[in-house]
Design a protein around this motif. Structure first.
Motif, PDB file in Angstrom:
ATOM      1  N   LYS A 376       0.822  -1.050  -0.147  1.00 50.40           N
ATOM      2  CA  LYS A 376      -0.125   0.181  -0.139  1.00 50.40           C
ATOM      3  C   LYS A 376       0.815   1.182  -0.129  1.00 50.40           C
ATOM      4  O   LYS A 376       0.745   2.239  -0.679  1.00 50.40           O
ATOM      5  CB  LYS A 376      -0.919  -0.045   1.243  1.00 50.40           C
ATOM      6  N   THR A 377       1.924   1.283   0.995  1.00 52.10           N
ATOM      7  CA  THR A 377       2.646   2.462   1.037  1.00 52.10           C
ATOM      8  C   THR A 377       3.439   2.547  -0.221  1.00 52.10           C
ATOM      9  O   THR A 377       3.860   3.636  -0.735  1.00 52.10           O
ATOM     10  CB  THR A 377       3.476   2.464   2.353  1.00 52.10           C
ATOM     11  N   THR A 378       4.014   1.394  -0.756  1.00 54.38           N
ATOM     12  CA  THR A 378       4.699   1.447  -1.887  1.00 54.38           C
ATOM     13  C   THR A 378       3.832   2.086  -3.099  1.00 54.38           C
ATOM     14  O   THR A 378       4.431   3.005  -4.077  1.00 54.38           O
ATOM     15  CB  THR A 378       5.020   0.117  -2.430  1.00 54.38           C
ATOM     16  N   PHE A 418       2.259  10.828   5.662  1.00 49.71           N
ATOM     17  CA  PHE A 418       3.202   9.728   5.733  1.00 49.71           C
ATOM     18  C   PHE A 418       2.811   8.836   6.957  1.00 49.71           C
ATOM     19  O   PHE A 418       2.275   9.298   7.772  1.00 49.71           O
ATOM     20  CB  PHE A 418       4.607  10.272   6.049  1.00 49.71           C
ATOM     21  N   GLN A 419       2.980   7.689   6.523  1.00 50.82           N
ATOM     22  CA  GLN A 419       2.626   6.625   7.608  1.00 50.82           C
ATOM     23  C   GLN A 419       3.204   6.828   9.110  1.00 50.82           C
ATOM     24  O   GLN A 419       2.741   6.580   9.975  1.00 50.82           O
ATOM     25  CB  GLN A 419       3.248   5.361   7.334  1.00 50.82           C
ATOM     26  N   ASN A 420       4.472   7.333   8.972  1.00 48.75           N
ATOM     27  CA  ASN A 420       5.471   7.615  10.153  1.00 48.75           C
ATOM     28  C   ASN A 420       5.561   9.049  10.337  1.00 48.75           C
ATOM     29  O   ASN A 420       6.487   9.528  10.887  1.00 48.75           O
ATOM     30  CB  ASN A 420       6.816   6.974   9.875  1.00 48.75           C
ATOM     31  N   LEU A 509      -3.510   9.635   1.903  1.00 48.03           N
ATOM     32  CA  LEU A 509      -3.440   9.700   3.188  1.00 48.03           C
ATOM     33  C   LEU A 509      -3.171   8.334   3.925  1.00 48.03           C
ATOM     34  O   LEU A 509      -3.878   7.300   3.621  1.00 48.03           O
ATOM     35  CB  LEU A 509      -4.757  10.080   4.235  1.00 48.03           C
ATOM     36  N   ASP A 510      -1.795   8.075   4.241  1.00 48.49           N
ATOM     37  CA  ASP A 510      -1.282   6.866   4.595  1.00 48.49           C
ATOM     38  C   ASP A 510      -1.512   6.578   6.187  1.00 48.49           C
ATOM     39  O   ASP A 510      -0.736   7.207   7.018  1.00 48.49           O
ATOM     40  CB  ASP A 510       0.311   6.775   4.371  1.00 48.49           C
ATOM     41  N   GLU A 511      -2.440   5.743   6.339  1.00 49.39           N
ATOM     42  CA  GLU A 511      -2.881   5.208   7.919  1.00 49.39           C
ATOM     43  C   GLU A 511      -2.914   6.564   8.622  1.00 49.39           C
ATOM     44  O   GLU A 511      -2.405   6.596   9.635  1.00 49.39           O
ATOM     45  CB  GLU A 511      -1.733   4.255   8.395  1.00 49.39           C
ATOM     46  N   PRO A 512      -3.862   7.368   8.312  1.00 48.90           N
ATOM     47  CA  PRO A 512      -4.149   8.605   9.204  1.00 48.90           C
ATOM     48  C   PRO A 512      -4.766   8.448  10.527  1.00 48.90           C
ATOM     49  O   PRO A 512      -4.577   9.145  11.551  1.00 48.90           O
ATOM     50  CB  PRO A 512      -4.990   9.370   8.622  1.00 48.90           C
ATOM     51  N   SER A 608      11.156   1.295  11.054  1.00 46.99           N
ATOM     52  CA  SER A 608      11.773   0.599   9.926  1.00 46.99           C
ATOM     53  C   SER A 608      11.548   1.117   8.789  1.00 46.99           C
ATOM     54  O   SER A 608      12.246   1.041   7.775  1.00 46.99           O
ATOM     55  CB  SER A 608      11.482  -1.055  10.102  1.00 46.99           C
ATOM     56  N   GLN A 609      10.155   1.394   8.546  1.00 45.45           N
ATOM     57  CA  GLN A 609       9.866   1.719   7.291  1.00 45.45           C
ATOM     58  C   GLN A 609      10.546   3.154   7.056  1.00 45.45           C
ATOM     59  O   GLN A 609      10.762   3.451   5.702  1.00 45.45           O
ATOM     60  CB  GLN A 609       8.261   2.083   7.390  1.00 45.45           C
ATOM     61  N   ASP A 610      10.546   4.290   7.948  1.00 42.70           N
ATOM     62  CA  ASP A 610      11.383   5.260   7.650  1.00 42.70           C
ATOM     63  C   ASP A 610      12.735   5.116   7.048  1.00 42.70           C
ATOM     64  O   ASP A 610      12.939   5.893   6.285  1.00 42.70           O
ATOM     65  CB  ASP A 610      11.448   5.789   9.230  1.00 42.70           C
TER      66      ASP A 610
HETATM   67 MG    MG Z   1       2.353   1.057   5.124  1.00 40.51          MG
END
Ligand code: MG
Ligand code: ADP
Length: 616
Positions: A376-378, A418-420, A509-512, A608-610
């Protein structure tokens, strides 16, 4: 009191030479030149975050060009000086090219290499007088004023210095400086907000070239003899020490550091070996104990005192309600805003996305769901230009934007969170929003020199918009705070406000809702609906199924990089593959319940995604 500072400093600067002997005035003249160099280095390194060990070469190019053109080509001093500054700016431009490709310590190595190449050239080229250097430069003529007197030269220097300092302070406080600081903090996020990162890096190096060139010309006019050792690596490190000790993020700090170290160097001139060791030690101590340098000490002391007395510590303030946007004037409610055509993404062996296609219509809220690691984030990273798809196309309102840079996409109306959470930590909440509000292009910067007042006017207009926006999102109370000091839910809202400051047409919106409590999730849902009603198309990645089901018009389900279902929420929920994918992934189910209970766990498992996002 503050108003008196400038006139008092001016008077002190005017009177200073009267109290100094010829040797002392010489020291002061040299210190001013180092202060100019320090400002240049502070701009490129402290403000823009670009490591530049070639500052001493910019200085040298200025001095040598001036010397060569006056002694060998017979040009007048001031004509030669103008050309010398241009030459240093041009070299700044050249040095910025590697900065477009590499950053941090790699950039340090490349720029150090360039500085060494310059020293090599000066010691070996006959044109530069080899190791003997060039002597007998002409005295700069100035309406009959005898500038061979170091007392009179001081006044020339101090006027140039005052202009240079004022310009640097102006740049740092302007929208350009704010963008540079944002770039220093997080260049990916800055790019996603529309900052043209390559042009900003070039601008930073050009500015440091300009200051280096001006310093070089003044040096040539003052000493009238130049030799390679002035531009040595040892002096580069002295310069670096000045900026670090003074406080590289503050221009005034850089000046203080440069002047202080120039004076100390004179005192310790007979003990130069110990002096070098001493500078090294002080630099290390500063980096460890006072990374913001001397300029940052007052703030740190104040914070320390406040901490001890326990005063002025507000509890987490209430998040005020969000004021909905009005309905959009019914423009073009139909049509496709975003089209993903057969997009594939490979990371070495891993296939993160495989033949993903989807269409998002105008005014739609599209949900994207799927287990962790399903891509999803990709997908968002591809839409917002962080990654270039390995195959397939991305089409935005009919325009093929596959492979476009993040800032291009931002200009085309794509905003994301961003998710993070990638808020700029060194900027206040207000400044975070201001960076996004500023829609001017970097090519606009000629105005900083030609029409500075238009810059001031524009900044004022932006400020008013920022206040309005913060008020709408209920964030006025936090305007002056650093984002990190605020609760997680507020940071999430700041990120949405910042994205909306760009007036986007497509909001990703990534996991808001990750890390929000029940009430905050409800407010988020209302907010997103209002954004849609105001004419923004929204794509939302979310694990909170309640929110997805109630909010989204259409839902796309990803599993292992493939679309396994696509349609209205109720229809998607009963697709057998979806049920299987979800039941097969127990971590997903637990993740969902975690989101609303444990904030810390959420923010930790995303770190870790960061690094993967930043690795690009
Ligand atoms: Mg993601
Ligand atoms: P989701 O957002 O759905 O949880 P992601 O899109 O973050 O999933 O990740 C999909 C897959 O791609 C994961 O296996 C992840 O490890 C991998 N991936 C994402 N970014 C990179 C990268 N920059 N380098 C290598 N692998 C990556």
């Amino acid at each position: 009191m503050k108003r008196l500072v400038v006139p008092l400093l001016a008077i002190a600067a005017w009177l200073l030479p009267y109290g100094l002997d010829p040797y002392a005035i010489h020291v002061v003249d040299v210190a001013i030149i180092f202060a100019l160099l320090g400002i240049g280095l502070g701009l490129v390194m402290g403000v823009a975050g670009q490591i530049n060990l070639a500052q001493v070469a910019f200085f040298g190019i200025g001095a040598y060009t001036c010397a060569i053109l006056t002694t060998r080509a017979g040009l007048g001093f001031w004509v030669a000086a103008a050309l010398a500054v241009l030459a240093a700016v041009a070299i700044g431009l050249v040095v910025s090219i590697p900065a477009l490709r590499v950053q941090s310590h790699y950039l340090g190595i490349v720029t150090l290499g360039l500085a060494l190449a310059f020293i090599n050239w000066t010691t070996n080229a006959a044109l530069a007088g080899k190791s003997e250097g060039i002597s007998d430069l002409p005295v700069p003529p100035l309406f009959g004023v005898d500038l061979s007197s170091e007392y009179l030269f001081y006044y020339v220097e101090i006027v140039v210095f005052a202009i240079a300092l004022a310009f640097a302070l102006f740049v740092v406080r302007s929208p350009l400086g704010r963008r540079m600081r944002a770039m220093r903090d997080d260049s990916l996020a800055a790019g996603a907000l529309g900052a043209e990162i390559p042009l900003l890096r070039i601008t930073a190096f050009v500015l440091s070239g300009l200051y280096g060139g001006v310093a070089g010309v003044l040096y040539a006019g003052l000493i009238r003899y130049i030799a390679p050792e002035t531009f040595s690596i040892a002096n580069m490190f002295l310069l670096l020490a000045m900026v670090i000790i003074g406080g590289r993020q503050s221009i005034v700090g850089c000046v203080i550091g440069a002047v202080a170290l120039s004076l100390i160097r004179e005192v310790l001139v007979d003990f130069s070996v110990y002096a070098q060791l001493g500078y090294g030690t002080v630099v290390v101590l500063m980096v460890v104990f006072a990374p913001t340098g001397l300029a940052g000490l007052p703030v740190r002391l104040r914070a320390r005192l406040r901490g001890r007395t326990g005063g002025d510590r507000r509890g987490p303030a209430e998040l005020r309600p969000f004021t909905p946007y009005g309905e959009a004037p019914s423009g073009d409610p139909t049509g496709v805003v975003l089209e993903i055509r057969a997009v594939g993404m490979r990371f070495k062996g891993l296939r993160a996305l495989d033949d993903v296609s989807l269409e998002v219509g105008a005014g739609e809220i599209r949900g994207v769901v799927g287990p962790n690691g399903s891509g999803k984030t990709t997908l968002f990273n591809i839409i917002s230009g962080f990654y270039t798809a390995s195959s397939g196309r991305v089409v935005l309102r009919g325009t093929d934007v596959t492979g476009a840079a993040p800032y291009r996409l931002a200009q085309l109306g794509v905003a994301r969170t961003f998710q993070n959470l990638r808020l700029f930590g060194d900027l206040t909440v207000r400044e975070n929003v201001l960076v996004a509000l500023d829609r001017t292009r970097t090519s606009w910067i000629w105005r900083y020199v030609a029409l500075p007042w238009t810059v001031v006017r524009q900044d004022r207009a932006l400020s008013a918009q920022a206040d309005e926006l913060l008020d709408r999102y209920g964030l006025t109370d936090f305007a002056g705070a650093r984002p990190q000091s605020l609760p997680y839910g507020i940071q999430r809202r700041i990120e949405i406000a910042r994205a909306m400051a760009m007036s986007p047409r497509l909001l990703l919106l990534d996991e808001p809702a990750a890390g929000l409590n029940g009430e905050e999730v409800r407010l988020l849902g209302e907010m997103v609906r209002s954004l849609r009603d105001s004419g923004v198309t929204v794509v939302i990645i979310e694990h909170n199924m309640g929110l997805v089901m109630s909010l989204c018009d259409q839902v796309t389900v990803l599993s292992s990089g493939r679309v396994i279902a696509d349609g209205p929420p109720a229809a998607v929920a009963v697709v057998p593959e979806v049920i299987e994918a979800y039941l097969g992934d127990s971590t997903y189910m637990s993740h969902e319940s975690q989101d609303t209970t444990s904030r810390d766990a959420t923010s930790q498992d995303t770190t870790s995604q960061d690094t993967t996002e930043a690795a690009r």
